[in-house]
Design a protein around this motif. Sequence first.
Motif, PDB file in Angstrom:
ATOM      1  N   UNK A  61      51.551  61.931  22.671  1.00 26.10           N
ATOM      2  CA  UNK A  61      51.099  60.693  23.315  1.00 26.10           C
ATOM      3  C   UNK A  61      52.134  59.591  23.152  1.00 26.10           C
ATOM      4  N   UNK A  62      52.277  58.794  24.204  1.00 22.03           N
ATOM      5  CA  UNK A  62      53.165  57.632  24.189  1.00 22.03           C
ATOM      6  C   UNK A  62      52.275  56.399  24.312  1.00 22.03           C
ATOM      7  N   UNK A  63      52.396  55.493  23.352  1.00 20.82           N
ATOM      8  CA  UNK A  63      51.599  54.269  23.348  1.00 20.82           C
ATOM      9  C   UNK A  63      52.248  53.257  24.282  1.00 20.82           C
ATOM     10  N   UNK A  73      38.690  46.010  16.745  1.00 23.15           N
ATOM     11  CA  UNK A  73      38.707  47.309  17.397  1.00 23.15           C
ATOM     12  C   UNK A  73      39.842  47.288  18.407  1.00 23.15           C
ATOM     13  N   UNK A  74      40.601  48.358  18.436  1.00 25.04           N
ATOM     14  CA  UNK A  74      41.782  48.410  19.288  1.00 25.04           C
ATOM     15  C   UNK A  74      41.527  49.311  20.485  1.00 25.04           C
ATOM     16  N   UNK A  75      42.043  48.883  21.623  1.00 25.99           N
ATOM     17  CA  UNK A  75      42.030  49.676  22.848  1.00 25.99           C
ATOM     18  C   UNK A  75      43.480  50.023  23.115  1.00 25.99           C
ATOM     19  N   UNK A  76      43.778  51.319  23.184  1.00 28.81           N
ATOM     20  CA  UNK A  76      45.145  51.776  23.357  1.00 28.81           C
ATOM     21  C   UNK A  76      45.311  52.382  24.746  1.00 28.81           C
ATOM     22  N   UNK A  77      46.300  51.917  25.476  1.00 23.00           N
ATOM     23  CA  UNK A  77      46.680  52.547  26.738  1.00 23.00           C
ATOM     24  C   UNK A  77      47.760  53.558  26.409  1.00 23.00           C
ATOM     25  N   UNK A  78      47.469  54.833  26.639  1.00 25.90           N
ATOM     26  CA  UNK A  78      48.406  55.887  26.273  1.00 25.90           C
ATOM     27  C   UNK A  78      48.726  56.752  27.484  1.00 25.90           C
ATOM     28  N   UNK A  79      49.873  57.414  27.394  1.00 26.48           N
ATOM     29  CA  UNK A  79      50.294  58.379  28.394  1.00 26.48           C
ATOM     30  C   UNK A  79      50.530  59.700  27.681  1.00 26.48           C
ATOM     31  N   UNK A  80      49.868  60.741  28.164  1.00 32.91           N
ATOM     32  CA  UNK A  80      50.074  62.087  27.629  1.00 32.91           C
ATOM     33  C   UNK A  80      50.512  62.953  28.801  1.00 32.91           C
ATOM     34  N   UNK A  81      51.769  63.322  28.798  1.00 34.38           N
ATOM     35  CA  UNK A  81      52.313  64.073  29.924  1.00 34.38           C
ATOM     36  C   UNK A  81      52.336  63.189  31.155  1.00 34.38           C
ATOM     37  N   UNK A  82      51.616  63.596  32.191  1.00 33.57           N
ATOM     38  CA  UNK A  82      51.539  62.788  33.408  1.00 33.57           C
ATOM     39  C   UNK A  82      50.189  62.080  33.550  1.00 33.57           C
ATOM     40  N   UNK A  83      49.366  62.132  32.506  1.00 35.53           N
ATOM     41  CA  UNK A  83      48.043  61.497  32.546  1.00 35.53           C
ATOM     42  C   UNK A  83      48.055  60.222  31.718  1.00 35.53           C
ATOM     43  N   UNK A  84      47.361  59.202  32.232  1.00 37.27           N
ATOM     44  CA  UNK A  84      47.207  57.937  31.524  1.00 37.27           C
ATOM     45  C   UNK A  84      45.739  57.735  31.217  1.00 37.27           C
TER      46      UNK A  84
END
Length: 98
Positions: A61-63, A73-84
């Motif tokens: 995962x890329x943050x 509480x944290x909300x993280x937008x992540x990218x895993x492969x080609x999915x966000x």
Amino acid sequence: MKKLILSAAILLGSLSTFASTVPATNEVVKTVSIQEEYTEVKLEEVPEAIKAALKTAYPSAVLDKAYVNATKEYKLDVTIGDKKGNLFVDAAGKWIQK
């Protein structure tokens, strides 16, 4: 003649049940939407516990962005492969289901 009058009475009686009106009801549906206020924080300000939990659970995962609310509480937008997507975690690195 009696049968004719009886048949007419039954016929008229059965037709009157179809002519009755059904009271219309209007249901009021109230929807309450609670939106939590998140403010964006720099990636350097994200606690190490959260970064470690992210690398443990999702090694590739890329943050991209991080947000925090008033209850930490944290909300993280992540990218895993080609999915966000979004992940939710508390300050100690424990995942939250939303």
